[in-house]
Motif scaffolding. Structure first.
Motif, PDB file in Angstrom:
ATOM      1  N   LEU A 163     -93.866 106.509 -76.645  1.00  0.00           N
ATOM      2  CA  LEU A 163     -92.767 107.008 -75.818  1.00  0.00           C
ATOM      3  C   LEU A 163     -91.583 106.047 -75.854  1.00  0.00           C
ATOM      4  N   LEU A 164     -91.861 104.771 -75.646  1.00  0.00           N
ATOM      5  CA  LEU A 164     -90.789 103.769 -75.680  1.00  0.00           C
ATOM      6  C   LEU A 164     -90.098 103.753 -77.047  1.00  0.00           C
ATOM      7  N   THR A 165     -90.900 103.775 -78.110  1.00  0.00           N
ATOM      8  CA  THR A 165     -90.332 103.720 -79.451  1.00  0.00           C
ATOM      9  C   THR A 165     -89.466 104.943 -79.733  1.00  0.00           C
ATOM     10  N   PHE A 166     -89.964 106.098 -79.314  1.00  0.00           N
ATOM     11  CA  PHE A 166     -89.196 107.330 -79.538  1.00  0.00           C
ATOM     12  C   PHE A 166     -87.842 107.257 -78.827  1.00  0.00           C
ATOM     13  N   LEU A 167     -87.849 106.832 -77.572  1.00  0.00           N
ATOM     14  CA  LEU A 167     -86.597 106.731 -76.814  1.00  0.00           C
ATOM     15  C   LEU A 167     -85.657 105.696 -77.441  1.00  0.00           C
ATOM     16  N   ALA A 168     -86.224 104.544 -77.794  1.00  0.00           N
ATOM     17  CA  ALA A 168     -85.406 103.456 -78.349  1.00  0.00           C
ATOM     18  C   ALA A 168     -84.797 103.829 -79.697  1.00  0.00           C
ATOM     19  N   GLU A 169     -85.479 104.714 -80.394  1.00  0.00           N
ATOM     20  CA  GLU A 169     -84.947 105.124 -81.703  1.00  0.00           C
ATOM     21  C   GLU A 169     -83.922 106.261 -81.594  1.00  0.00           C
ATOM     22  N   HIS A 170     -83.788 106.792 -80.393  1.00  0.00           N
ATOM     23  CA  HIS A 170     -82.771 107.820 -80.150  1.00  0.00           C
ATOM     24  C   HIS A 170     -81.913 107.404 -78.961  1.00  0.00           C
ATOM     25  N   PRO A 171     -81.228 106.266 -79.085  1.00  0.00           N
ATOM     26  CA  PRO A 171     -80.483 105.753 -77.929  1.00  0.00           C
ATOM     27  C   PRO A 171     -79.358 106.709 -77.517  1.00  0.00           C
ATOM     28  N   ASN A 172     -79.086 106.693 -76.223  1.00  0.00           N
ATOM     29  CA  ASN A 172     -78.002 107.492 -75.627  1.00  0.00           C
ATOM     30  C   ASN A 172     -78.245 108.996 -75.675  1.00  0.00           C
ATOM     31  N   HIS A 173     -79.403 109.395 -76.153  1.00  0.00           N
ATOM     32  CA  HIS A 173     -79.726 110.815 -76.192  1.00  0.00           C
ATOM     33  C   HIS A 173     -80.555 111.126 -74.952  1.00  0.00           C
ATOM     34  N   VAL A 174     -80.128 112.139 -74.186  1.00  0.00           N
ATOM     35  CA  VAL A 174     -80.884 112.511 -72.986  1.00  0.00           C
ATOM     36  C   VAL A 174     -81.979 113.503 -73.377  1.00  0.00           C
ATOM     37  N   PHE A 175     -83.217 113.150 -73.022  1.00  0.00           N
ATOM     38  CA  PHE A 175     -84.346 114.042 -73.285  1.00  0.00           C
ATOM     39  C   PHE A 175     -84.909 114.545 -71.969  1.00  0.00           C
ATOM     40  N   THR A 176     -85.276 115.819 -71.933  1.00  0.00           N
ATOM     41  CA  THR A 176     -85.965 116.334 -70.755  1.00  0.00           C
ATOM     42  C   THR A 176     -87.415 115.864 -70.816  1.00  0.00           C
ATOM     43  N   LYS A 177     -88.090 115.936 -69.653  1.00  0.00           N
ATOM     44  CA  LYS A 177     -89.509 115.559 -69.629  1.00  0.00           C
ATOM     45  C   LYS A 177     -90.323 116.473 -70.541  1.00  0.00           C
ATOM     46  N   GLU A 178     -89.929 117.743 -70.566  1.00  0.00           N
ATOM     47  CA  GLU A 178     -90.639 118.700 -71.426  1.00  0.00           C
ATOM     48  C   GLU A 178     -90.521 118.283 -72.898  1.00  0.00           C
ATOM     49  N   GLU A 179     -89.323 117.900 -73.283  1.00  0.00           N
ATOM     50  CA  GLU A 179     -89.101 117.491 -74.678  1.00  0.00           C
ATOM     51  C   GLU A 179     -89.929 116.253 -75.021  1.00  0.00           C
ATOM     52  N   LEU A 180     -89.929 115.313 -74.096  1.00  0.00           N
ATOM     53  CA  LEU A 180     -90.677 114.077 -74.350  1.00  0.00           C
ATOM     54  C   LEU A 180     -92.182 114.348 -74.397  1.00  0.00           C
ATOM     55  N   PHE A 181     -92.630 115.201 -73.486  1.00  0.00           N
ATOM     56  CA  PHE A 181     -94.059 115.529 -73.464  1.00  0.00           C
ATOM     57  C   PHE A 181     -94.484 116.167 -74.782  1.00  0.00           C
ATOM     58  N   LYS A 182     -93.639 117.101 -75.243  1.00  0.00           N
ATOM     59  CA  LYS A 182     -93.933 117.794 -76.496  1.00  0.00           C
ATOM     60  C   LYS A 182     -93.921 116.819 -77.680  1.00  0.00           C
ATOM     61  N   GLU A 183     -92.950 115.919 -77.612  1.00  0.00           N
ATOM     62  CA  GLU A 183     -92.784 114.967 -78.717  1.00  0.00           C
ATOM     63  C   GLU A 183     -93.961 113.981 -78.803  1.00  0.00           C
ATOM     64  N   ILE A 184     -94.382 113.448 -77.683  1.00  0.00           N
ATOM     65  CA  ILE A 184     -95.372 112.368 -77.685  1.00  0.00           C
ATOM     66  C   ILE A 184     -96.804 112.884 -77.578  1.00  0.00           C
ATOM     67  N   TRP A 185     -97.003 113.910 -76.788  1.00  0.00           N
ATOM     68  CA  TRP A 185     -98.381 114.365 -76.577  1.00  0.00           C
ATOM     69  C   TRP A 185     -98.750 115.538 -77.493  1.00  0.00           C
ATOM     70  N   GLU A 186     -97.735 116.113 -78.065  1.00  0.00           N
ATOM     71  CA  GLU A 186     -97.879 117.187 -79.056  1.00  0.00           C
ATOM     72  C   GLU A 186     -98.892 118.248 -78.672  1.00  0.00           C
ATOM     73  N   MET A 187     -99.988 118.327 -79.472  1.00  0.00           N
ATOM     74  CA  MET A 187    -100.940 119.417 -79.318  1.00  0.00           C
ATOM     75  C   MET A 187    -101.967 119.163 -78.207  1.00  0.00           C
ATOM     76  N   GLU A 188    -101.937 117.938 -77.674  1.00  0.00           N
ATOM     77  CA  GLU A 188    -102.970 117.626 -76.685  1.00  0.00           C
ATOM     78  C   GLU A 188    -102.758 118.438 -75.415  1.00  0.00           C
ATOM     79  N   SER A 189    -103.811 119.119 -74.999  1.00  0.00           N
ATOM     80  CA  SER A 189    -103.668 120.045 -73.871  1.00  0.00           C
ATOM     81  C   SER A 189    -103.786 119.330 -72.524  1.00  0.00           C
ATOM     82  N   VAL A 190    -104.433 118.164 -72.545  1.00  0.00           N
ATOM     83  CA  VAL A 190    -104.647 117.438 -71.290  1.00  0.00           C
ATOM     84  C   VAL A 190    -103.314 116.899 -70.765  1.00  0.00           C
ATOM     85  N   GLY A 191    -103.139 117.008 -69.470  1.00  0.00           N
ATOM     86  CA  GLY A 191    -101.941 116.445 -68.858  1.00  0.00           C
ATOM     87  C   GLY A 191    -100.790 117.424 -68.811  1.00  0.00           C
ATOM     88  N   ASP A 192     -99.735 117.029 -68.111  1.00  0.00           N
ATOM     89  CA  ASP A 192     -98.552 117.865 -68.019  1.00  0.00           C
ATOM     90  C   ASP A 192     -97.344 116.959 -67.982  1.00  0.00           C
TER      91      ASP A 192
END
Ligand code: CA
Length: 229
Positions: A163-192
């Protein structure tokens, strides 16, 4: 110190090669027949091999062929017959150089040096440098998956790191929680998406000097997060 293996059944020649190489700072092992030579070449670590063609036991052709299957160290082949050299070249066994006997020991040392230098350059250039993201005292080593704040290492879980790496590699870009969840947790169904909030909190505790006034990950109220550049 580079280690060199000499496989040569004429012991006086092997001794001569060894002496010259040792004077030049190399560590040298000698083997006087093909069977032991192949065994040593395959099972010990050498930086270069000087291989005679005609050997009792297994010949130089076969040794070269076998060694090439697993090792890319420089191989210098030695033969008393010019015709044999032409023959090995034709076979494309993967030897790097060929020397005809009799040869000058100094010439041989020069070739050894050249091949070792070239090989080190090749190996060096194929070794990728660690990929580093560095922003205001925060250093993320992507290759080693380590995070440092002002030189001090912080322990990160896999997802926190991603998560930190993804954010740091896209500085100044605002991501929604949904976008971040999809990006980092991908196919994993556990969690929200609350998982994202929890992870951001944990990351801040590790990297922020004052979590109430984060200097790296900023909360954009009602939207999500962004990494400040
Ligand atoms: Ca021989």
């Amino acid at each position: 110190m580079s280690r060199i293996l000499i496989i040569e059944d004429e012991e006086s020649i092997a001794e001569l090669e060894k002496d010259y190489l040792e004077i030049n700072g190399y560590e040298v092992d000698m083997v006087f027949n093909g069977t032991d030579g192949l065994d040593k070449a395959l099972n010990s670590e050498y930086d270069l091999m000087i291989l005679d063609l005609m050997l009792p036991g297994i010949d130089g052709f076969e040794i070269c062929r076998q060694v090439r299957k697993t090792k890319d160290i420089p191989i210098i082949m030695v033969s008393a017959k010019k015709e044999d050299i032409d023959k090995i070249r034709g076979l494309g066994l993967g030897a790097d150089d060929y020397i005809t006997k009799p040869f000058s020991p100094n010439e041989m040392v020069a070739r050894v040096k050249a091949h070792l230098a070239r090989f080190e350059r090749l190996v060096g250039s194929s070794m990728p440098k660690n990929e580093i993201v560095e922003i205001r005292g925060l250093k993320i080593d992507k290759t080693a998956r380590r995070v440092y704040i002002n030189g001090e290492e912080k322990n990160f879980t896999t997802k926190e790191f991603d998560l930190l790496t993804f954010l740091a590699e896209h500085p100044n870009h605002v991501f929604t929680k949904e976008e971040l969840f999809k990006e980092i947790w991908e196919m994993e169904s556990v969690g929200d998406i609350a998982t994202v909030t929890v992870h951001i909190k944990k990351i801040r505790e590790k990297i922020e000097f004052n979590t109430a006034k984060p200097q790296y990950i900023e909360t954009i109220w009602g939207v999500g997060y962004r990494f400040k550049m």
